[in-house]
Scaffold this motif. Structure first.
Motif, mmCIF file in Angstrom:
data_model
loop_
_atom_site.group_PDB
_atom_site.id
_atom_site.type_symbol
_atom_site.label_atom_id
_atom_site.label_comp_id
_atom_site.label_asym_id
_atom_site.label_seq_id
_atom_site.Cartn_x
_atom_site.Cartn_y
_atom_site.Cartn_z
ATOM 1 N N PHE A 108 0.809 -1.207 0.000
ATOM 2 C CA PHE A 108 0.000 0.000 0.000
ATOM 3 C C PHE A 108 0.855 1.276 0.000
ATOM 4 C CE2 PHE A 108 -2.697 -3.309 1.638
ATOM 5 C CZ PHE A 108 -3.924 -3.040 1.066
ATOM 6 N N ASN A 109 2.038 1.231 0.566
ATOM 7 C CA ASN A 109 2.836 2.455 0.659
ATOM 8 C C ASN A 109 4.324 2.138 0.652
ATOM 9 O OD1 ASN A 109 1.245 4.985 0.900
ATOM 10 N ND2 ASN A 109 0.214 3.808 2.493
ATOM 11 N N PRO A 110 4.888 1.747 -0.494
ATOM 12 C CA PRO A 110 6.333 1.502 -0.529
ATOM 13 C C PRO A 110 7.152 2.763 -0.295
ATOM 14 C CG PRO A 110 5.369 1.430 -2.739
ATOM 15 C CD PRO A 110 4.234 1.497 -1.772
ATOM 16 N N GLU A 111 6.633 3.921 -0.735
ATOM 17 C CA GLU A 111 7.366 5.171 -0.560
ATOM 18 C C GLU A 111 7.497 5.529 0.913
ATOM 19 O OE1 GLU A 111 5.443 8.097 -2.856
ATOM 20 O OE2 GLU A 111 5.803 7.102 -4.787
ATOM 21 N N LEU A 112 6.424 5.260 1.685
ATOM 22 C CA LEU A 112 6.469 5.585 3.102
ATOM 23 C C LEU A 112 7.506 4.722 3.812
ATOM 24 C CD1 LEU A 112 5.215 7.201 5.429
ATOM 25 C CD2 LEU A 112 3.630 5.318 5.771
ATOM 26 N N ALA B 214 0.011 9.020 2.982
ATOM 27 C CA ALA B 214 0.120 7.566 2.855
ATOM 28 C C ALA B 214 -1.194 6.894 3.216
ATOM 29 C CB ALA B 214 1.240 7.052 3.753
ATOM 30 N N ARG B 215 -1.869 7.414 4.237
ATOM 31 C CA ARG B 215 -3.167 6.841 4.626
ATOM 32 C C ARG B 215 -4.187 7.020 3.508
ATOM 33 N NH1 ARG B 215 -8.008 8.303 7.068
ATOM 34 N NH2 ARG B 215 -8.858 6.712 8.489
ATOM 35 N N GLU B 216 -4.214 8.205 2.907
ATOM 36 C CA GLU B 216 -5.147 8.444 1.802
ATOM 37 C C GLU B 216 -4.824 7.541 0.622
ATOM 38 O OE1 GLU B 216 -7.823 10.275 1.797
ATOM 39 O OE2 GLU B 216 -7.469 10.810 3.892
ATOM 40 N N ARG B 217 -3.547 7.337 0.361
ATOM 41 C CA ARG B 217 -3.156 6.459 -0.745
ATOM 42 C C ARG B 217 -3.585 5.023 -0.467
ATOM 43 N NH1 ARG B 217 1.860 6.983 -0.277
ATOM 44 N NH2 ARG B 217 2.025 8.922 -1.438
ATOM 45 N N ALA B 218 -3.398 4.585 0.765
ATOM 46 C CA ALA B 218 -3.818 3.227 1.126
ATOM 47 C C ALA B 218 -5.322 3.064 0.993
ATOM 48 C CB ALA B 218 -3.369 2.911 2.554
ATOM 49 N N ILE B 219 -6.073 4.107 1.356
ATOM 50 C CA ILE B 219 -7.535 4.048 1.219
ATOM 51 C C ILE B 219 -7.921 3.918 -0.248
ATOM 52 C CG2 ILE B 219 -9.653 5.402 1.494
ATOM 53 C CD1 ILE B 219 -8.490 6.506 4.079
#
Length: 723
Positions: A118-122, A139-144
């Motif tokens: 969900f968030n490799p960049e984070l 990151a949370r918005e991206r995961a959503i």
């Protein structure tokens, strides 16, 4: 053009049926089978590469059902009917399940922000210890968004069941998210119900506190007003004044009745006394026990007086004594009657006084009642206000009790009916789907390869193709000797093989070709035959010599004139030995007989070329060549001119114009169609009579295997006719 054309109606029919010619397609497939196989293999290989490079996706499915009627753990009576779940409610549940709000709760619950999927960049930023709040939120918005993109929520037909599917590269993650979506929905629904209940309880508590004060104030106002006005209630139906008034009215009626009775008795007694009635009568009227007793004694004494008087006479002492006793009794009765009358008069006066007193008290109460009635109007208003406040307070108190009872028993209105299990096999890439894709891709690649190769094919393969593309009659096909069954392993030169095997299929080919040329329509009287080609290395010299030897075997006086001064292939091939050549004859240095070489084994004569003559410009002298051919025509029945290729050597066209007929050889599958067209056009330009085109160096094995529509297809059927 001077060469014979194919009828236009035949060409049009062939063109119209081209797209529908299944046999032609089959032949093309057979012909290009290895190309098709390679194209198919490449397509399948590329599909396999894509399959193995595609990340697997596992799909987990969980199910829940929206209950049609919410169940209550603690039943609460209410006047409001509970509505059953309908179709829009289920559709709303579907929208909530796939909403960003539920997705956000799942992301937070499962800590998906910390997963590489969900968030490799984070994770990279965290490894460098530079994660900010803004990055965390992003990151949370991206995961959503990622979760929402892989989430599929569908209603099962028109039922109340809802399926939740999630696809992930990790099977555990797919199952966990599918189950957590339902868990968060149920938890959110319960939390919402709990918040609603708590809010209701809080609002009711605040309102009850207000109403409690209002009720106390209203009741205190009623009490104060009642006290100030003396409006005390004896019962729920009347006040004290009303109660007293009722009692006095009753007492007044009783007093009046007693007064009337006393007056009646007094009046009766006075009336009887005034009339001088006896004691007996008075006793009965006055209802006096004393008088009644005295009356009984008098009756007894009267009986004694009568008895004594009758027995002893009036002077007897007993008579006198008894009579005196009777007189005494009468006196006692009279005294008692007086006392009774006086008592009745006293009772009448007392009754009258009591009646007057009660009437006086009743008048006072009636005045007070009028005053109380006016005050009771205000009291009723105050009591109504107090009663309304009490009723509202009681109603809210009941609702408060119900709300408190519902706390802790909230229901989500749905339940999970199937939990997602960890998938074992990936849903994508699907092996069956990729197999189907590979087959389709192989089919498309094969079709494209076949179309491309057929489209860009430059050579000619069949007689039909010759007639269709060159618009000239196809005379026959000359096989490549090495491809014939009977010539397998033979080391002979094709013309020599024809001599060695006169009954072979190769020899029969030239007999057929000779028959078509010499006895074909419009070819009667043919003596001079020019054999040429568009390009070099198409087998024209070998064909010319083989045709000449075939004719010689049939008893036809035949000569081959080697007109190709550059390659001298015919002269070299037969090993011709002569002191003079064609150039010498044309220059007048010798006679034609001196330059002719006669081959004993075949019976064919050759007008050869000498090695030192690399060019023959004199051949362009039409009159000299024509004169030579006229001389040869008188001596030989068939003159075969072996010329140079038409396109590279200009002299070949001039020589072809002198012949009675021209046979153009086109090498099977090698000679470009355009080159053949140009050669025919050049020959037509000089007036050469082209009788047809023959395919040379045909691979009969491949031609038969690929199913070409030529006579070679049936070679196996008549193989027995060849030795």
């Amino acid at each position: 053009m001077n060469h014979p054309h194919i009828p236009t109606d035949r060409i049009a029919a062939a063109e119209n049926n081209e797209l529908l010619d299944i046999r032609a397609i089959g032949r093309a497939v057979r012909r290009r089978k290895w190309s098709i196989f390679i194209a198919s293999a490449v397509a399948i290989l590329l599909t396999a590469v894509v399959y193995f490079l595609t990340d697997p996706r596992y799909v987990a499915t969980a199910s829940m059902v929206v209950e049609r009627q919410p169940e209550e753990v603690v039943p609460v009576e209410t006047d409001t009917p509970v509505l059953a779940t309908d179709s829009p409610t289920v559709d709303t549940a579907v929208q909530i399940l796939q909403s960003p709000f539920i997705a956000g709760r799942v992301v937070d619950s499962l800590k998906l922000v910390d997963q590489p999927e969900f968030n490799p960049e984070l994770l990279e930023a965290r490894a460098q210890s530079r994660v900010t709040v803004a990055q965390r939120n992003a990151a949370r918005e991206r995961a959503i968004r990622i979760l929402g993109g892989a989430l599929v929520v569908t209603r099962e037909g028109i039922s109340y069941a809802i399926g939740v599917q999630y696809a992930s590269a990790n099977p555990q993650t797919a199952a966990a998210i599918s189950n957590e979506i339902i868990n968060q929905y149920l938890a959110t629904s319960i939390e919402g119900e709990a918040r609603t209940t708590r809010r209701s309880v809080a609002l009711l508590e605040a309102r009850l506190d207000e109403l409690r004060g209002e009720v106390l104030t209203a009741e205190a106002e009623v009490a104060r007003y009642r006290a100030s006005q003396g409006l005390f209630a004896a019962s729920n139906a009347s006040s004290i004044t009303q109660q007293e008034l009722s009692v006095l009215n009753t007492q007044l009626a009783e007093a009046k009745a007693l007064e009337a009775a006393a007056n009646a008795r007094l009046s009766t007694a006075r009336s009887q006394t005034s009339r001088g009635l006896s004691g007996d009568t008075l006793g009965e009227a006055l209802n006096s026990e004393v008088i009644a007793g005295l009356r009984n004694q008098r009756a007894q004494l009267s009986a004694q007086v009568a008895d004594v008087g009758s027995r002893y006479g009036p002077l007897h002492p007993n008579y006198i004594k008894t009579r005196d006793q009777l007189t005494d009794i009468d006196q006692q009765i009279s005294a008692e009657v007086g006392r009774v009358v006086a008592s009745l008069a006293s009772e009448a006066r007392v009754a009258q006084g009591r009646t007057g007193s009660i009437a006086s008290s009743l008048g006072g109460l009636e005045g007070r009642l009028a005053t109380d009635t006016t005050a009771s109007v205000r009291l009723s208003e105050l009591e109504r206000n107090a009663q309304s406040a009490r009723e509202l307070y009681q109603s809210l108190l009941d609702e408060y009790k119900k709300a408190v009872t519902r706390q802790g028993t909230e229901d989500s209105g749905a339940k999970a009916i199937s939990r997602a299990s960890i998938p074992v096999l990936p849903a994508s890439p699907s092996p069956l789907l990729f197999i189907a894709i590979a087959l389709v891709a192989a089919g498309i690649a094969s079709a494209l390869a076949l179309m491309a190769m057929e489209l860009f094919e430059r050579g000619l393969r069949t007689s039909d193709a010759v007639e269709k593309k060159l618009n000239v009659r196809a005379i026959g096909s000359i096989p490549e000797l090495g491809t014939l069954t009977e010539a397998q392993g033979a080391q002979s030169w094709p013309p020599d093989f024809l001599l060695e095997h006169p009954h072979s299929r190769f020899a029969e080919t030239f007999r057929v070709l000779r028959t078509s040329l010499l006895f074909g329509s419009g070819n009667r009287g043919l003596k001079i035959l020019c054999i040429t080609s568009a390009l070099p290395d198409e087998g024209k010299s070998s064909a010319a010599i083989s045709l000449a030897r075939s004719a010689a075997q049939a008893g036809i006086a035949t000569i081959v004139v080697d007109c190709d001064s550059r390659s001298r292939e015919a002269s070299v091939s037969v090993g011709a030995r002569a002191d003079f050549g064609l150039s010498d004859v044309l220059q007048g240095k010798c006679s034609p007989e001196q330059a002719i070489y006669y081959e004993e084994k075949s019976g064919v004569s050759y007008l050869v070329q000498k090695a030192e003559n690399r060019s023959l410009p004199d051949l362009m002298a039409v009159d000299k060549m024509d004169a030579l051919l006229a001389q040869l025509r008188n001596r030989f029945a068939l003159i075969i001119l072996d010329t140079a290729p038409v396109l590279p050597v200009a002299e070949a066209r001039g020589i072809a114009a002198l012949a009675d007929a021209v046979l153009v050889l086109v090498r099977w599958k090698k000679t470009p169609v355009k080159a053949a067209e140009i050669a025919l056009r050049e020959l037509d330009a000089v007036g050469a009579h082209v009788v047809g085109v023959a395919l040379s160096r045909v691979d009969v094995v491949r031609q038969s295997r690929n199913g070409y529509d030529d006579g070679q297809d049936y070679a196996q059927r008549y193989q027995q006719y060849y030795a």
